[in-house]
Design a protein around this motif. Structure first.
Motif, mmCIF file in Angstrom:
data_model
loop_
_atom_site.group_PDB
_atom_site.id
_atom_site.type_symbol
_atom_site.label_atom_id
_atom_site.label_comp_id
_atom_site.label_asym_id
_atom_site.label_seq_id
_atom_site.Cartn_x
_atom_site.Cartn_y
_atom_site.Cartn_z
ATOM 1 N N SER A 162 9.758 -4.535 124.501
ATOM 2 C CA SER A 162 9.501 -3.450 125.454
ATOM 3 C C SER A 162 10.640 -3.416 126.458
ATOM 4 N N LEU A 163 10.751 -2.336 127.190
ATOM 5 C CA LEU A 163 11.813 -2.214 128.188
ATOM 6 C C LEU A 163 11.559 -3.128 129.386
ATOM 7 N N SER A 164 10.337 -3.563 129.566
ATOM 8 C CA SER A 164 10.034 -4.452 130.693
ATOM 9 C C SER A 164 10.532 -5.876 130.446
ATOM 10 N N VAL A 165 10.614 -6.271 129.181
ATOM 11 C CA VAL A 165 11.096 -7.626 128.864
ATOM 12 C C VAL A 165 12.518 -7.605 128.303
ATOM 13 N N LEU A 166 12.951 -6.437 127.809
ATOM 14 C CA LEU A 166 14.296 -6.316 127.268
ATOM 15 C C LEU A 166 14.919 -5.030 127.820
ATOM 16 N N PRO A 167 15.797 -5.143 128.815
ATOM 17 C CA PRO A 167 16.390 -3.960 129.439
ATOM 18 C C PRO A 167 17.064 -3.046 128.421
ATOM 19 N N PHE A 168 17.075 -1.771 128.715
ATOM 20 C CA PHE A 168 17.595 -0.754 127.810
ATOM 21 C C PHE A 168 19.000 -1.085 127.308
ATOM 22 N N GLU A 169 19.854 -1.615 128.199
ATOM 23 C CA GLU A 169 21.244 -1.877 127.830
ATOM 24 C C GLU A 169 21.397 -3.038 126.834
ATOM 25 N N ARG A 170 20.315 -3.798 126.601
ATOM 26 C CA ARG A 170 20.389 -4.910 125.662
ATOM 27 C C ARG A 170 19.809 -4.555 124.285
ATOM 28 N N TRP A 171 19.462 -3.297 124.120
ATOM 29 C CA TRP A 171 18.995 -2.849 122.798
ATOM 30 C C TRP A 171 20.221 -2.513 121.949
ATOM 31 N N LYS A 172 20.880 -3.573 121.505
ATOM 32 C CA LYS A 172 22.087 -3.476 120.688
ATOM 33 C C LYS A 172 22.119 -4.675 119.746
ATOM 34 N N VAL A 173 23.040 -4.643 118.781
ATOM 35 C CA VAL A 173 23.232 -5.814 117.933
ATOM 36 C C VAL A 173 23.945 -6.895 118.730
ATOM 37 N N LYS A 175 26.627 -8.663 118.373
ATOM 38 C CA LYS A 175 28.075 -8.627 118.588
ATOM 39 C C LYS A 175 28.486 -7.629 119.673
ATOM 40 N N ASP A 176 27.576 -6.708 119.991
ATOM 41 C CA ASP A 176 27.849 -5.739 121.051
ATOM 42 C C ASP A 176 27.187 -6.129 122.372
ATOM 43 N N GLY A 177 26.697 -7.381 122.445
ATOM 44 C CA GLY A 177 26.081 -7.857 123.672
ATOM 45 C C GLY A 177 24.592 -7.630 123.754
ATOM 46 N N GLY A 178 23.968 -7.328 122.611
ATOM 47 C CA GLY A 178 22.539 -7.080 122.601
ATOM 48 C C GLY A 178 21.732 -8.241 122.061
ATOM 49 N N ASP A 179 20.452 -7.988 121.802
ATOM 50 C CA ASP A 179 19.523 -9.043 121.397
ATOM 51 C C ASP A 179 19.043 -8.918 119.945
ATOM 52 N N PHE A 180 19.685 -8.074 119.151
ATOM 53 C CA PHE A 180 19.223 -7.867 117.786
ATOM 54 C C PHE A 180 20.230 -8.412 116.782
ATOM 55 N N VAL A 181 19.720 -9.188 115.822
ATOM 56 C CA VAL A 181 20.592 -9.746 114.794
ATOM 57 C C VAL A 181 20.920 -8.661 113.775
ATOM 58 N N TYR A 182 21.904 -8.928 112.958
ATOM 59 C CA TYR A 182 22.333 -7.971 111.947
ATOM 60 C C TYR A 182 22.990 -8.741 110.811
ATOM 61 N N SER A 184 26.210 -9.423 108.522
ATOM 62 C CA SER A 184 27.656 -9.291 108.650
ATOM 63 C C SER A 184 28.194 -8.196 107.734
ATOM 64 N N GLY A 185 29.046 -7.346 108.296
ATOM 65 C CA GLY A 185 29.661 -6.280 107.524
ATOM 66 C C GLY A 185 28.847 -5.009 107.464
ATOM 67 N N ALA A 186 27.674 -5.023 108.108
ATOM 68 C CA ALA A 186 26.821 -3.827 108.069
ATOM 69 C C ALA A 186 26.137 -3.650 109.423
ATOM 70 N N THR A 187 26.883 -3.111 110.377
ATOM 71 C CA THR A 187 26.336 -2.968 111.734
ATOM 72 C C THR A 187 26.034 -1.523 112.125
ATOM 73 N N ILE A 188 26.632 -0.559 111.437
ATOM 74 C CA ILE A 188 26.457 0.839 111.847
ATOM 75 C C ILE A 188 25.006 1.280 111.684
ATOM 76 N N SER A 189 24.426 0.994 110.547
ATOM 77 C CA SER A 189 23.040 1.413 110.284
ATOM 78 C C SER A 189 22.047 0.768 111.256
ATOM 79 N N PRO A 190 22.063 -0.575 111.416
ATOM 80 C CA PRO A 190 21.121 -1.176 112.363
ATOM 81 C C PRO A 190 21.360 -0.718 113.795
ATOM 82 N N SER A 191 22.614 -0.513 114.163
ATOM 83 C CA SER A 191 22.905 -0.045 115.521
ATOM 84 C C SER A 191 22.297 1.325 115.770
ATOM 85 N N ALA A 192 22.369 2.178 114.757
ATOM 86 C CA ALA A 192 21.789 3.522 114.884
ATOM 87 C C ALA A 192 20.276 3.443 115.042
ATOM 88 N N VAL A 193 19.635 2.573 114.248
ATOM 89 C CA VAL A 193 18.180 2.423 114.327
ATOM 90 C C VAL A 193 17.769 1.844 115.673
#
Length: 213
Positions: A162-173, A175-182, A184-193
């Motif tokens: 949720s946004l209360s436990v994970l700030p909006f700016e950390r909803w990233k993979v 390697k881009d400074g976010g909290d979501f794993v991905y 290797s070699g396939a970051t565009i699709s998960p980043s979009a989702v």
């Protein structure tokens, strides 16, 4: 001996036969449609409920969710250029969650369509990809049906966020400074989702009163 048909009479007779055939065929098609449309509609609803129940446990609501909807017009926050529906889940008459359609416009191979369930406290209940054209073996792991990790599919990372436990700016993979794993070699699709889900969660929070009126 009967007289041979003139070209005019022959054409008229052929036209009449074709007209009769067309009318009979049209009547048969109309009858078939009338006889099967209820079954088709019920099948479509059943398929939709199966999908919804993958992102929102059926025990968490007791209303007729498919009949409790909010119609959206064009909603850029959800990537819905032509609008869509929000399905409202209730338990004992009280709102518990919304199930939203959303589109990630920037997948590797085009649009990625999603269904996202968000509880009234802003927590993600579940996410599913309903349509995509991502490269087989690479970005297609966003779809749990194609994810090789059946025990812990990639898409399950959203559950409980949720946004209360994970700030909006950390909803990233990661390697881009976010909290979501991905993978290797396939970051565009998960980043979009991830971005699409983050915007959906924010939309639900910003419009909670309207969605549950």
């Amino acid at each position: 001996m009967s007289k041979p048909l003139t070209p005019f009479k022959l054409s008229a007779q052929t036209a009449a036969m074709m007209m009769a055939f067309t009318l009979v065929f049209t009547a048969l098609m109309a009858g078939t449609y009338q006889a099967t449309r209820t079954t088709i509609a019920e099948s479509a609803e059943a398929e939709k409920l199966i999908l919804i129940n993958q992102v929102l446990p059926p025990a968490s609501y007791d209303n007729k969710l498919l009949q409790d909807t909010y119609k959206l017009g064009a909603t850029p926050e959800l990537g819905l250029d032509e609008g869509g529906f929000v399905y409202r889940a209730r338990k004992d008459g009280k709102p518990v969650a919304v199930v939203m359609e959303a589109v990630a416009p920037d997948g590797y191979s085009g649009k990625i369509r999603l269904v996202i369930a968000v509880k009234t406290d802003g927590t993600v209940s579940g996410v599913r990809v309903t349509e995509h054209r991502e490269t087989p073996g690479l970005g297609d792991y966003i779809d749990p049906k194609k994810d090789k990790n059946k025990q812990h599919p990639w898409i399950a990372q959203f559950e409980g966020k949720s946004l209360s436990v994970l700030p909006f700016e950390r909803w990233k993979v990661n390697k881009d400074g976010g909290d979501f794993v991905y993978m290797s070699g396939a970051t565009i699709s998960p980043s979009a989702v991830i971005k699409a889900v983050a915007h959906a969660v924010k939309f639900a929070a910003d419009n909670q009163a309207k969605l549950f009126e």
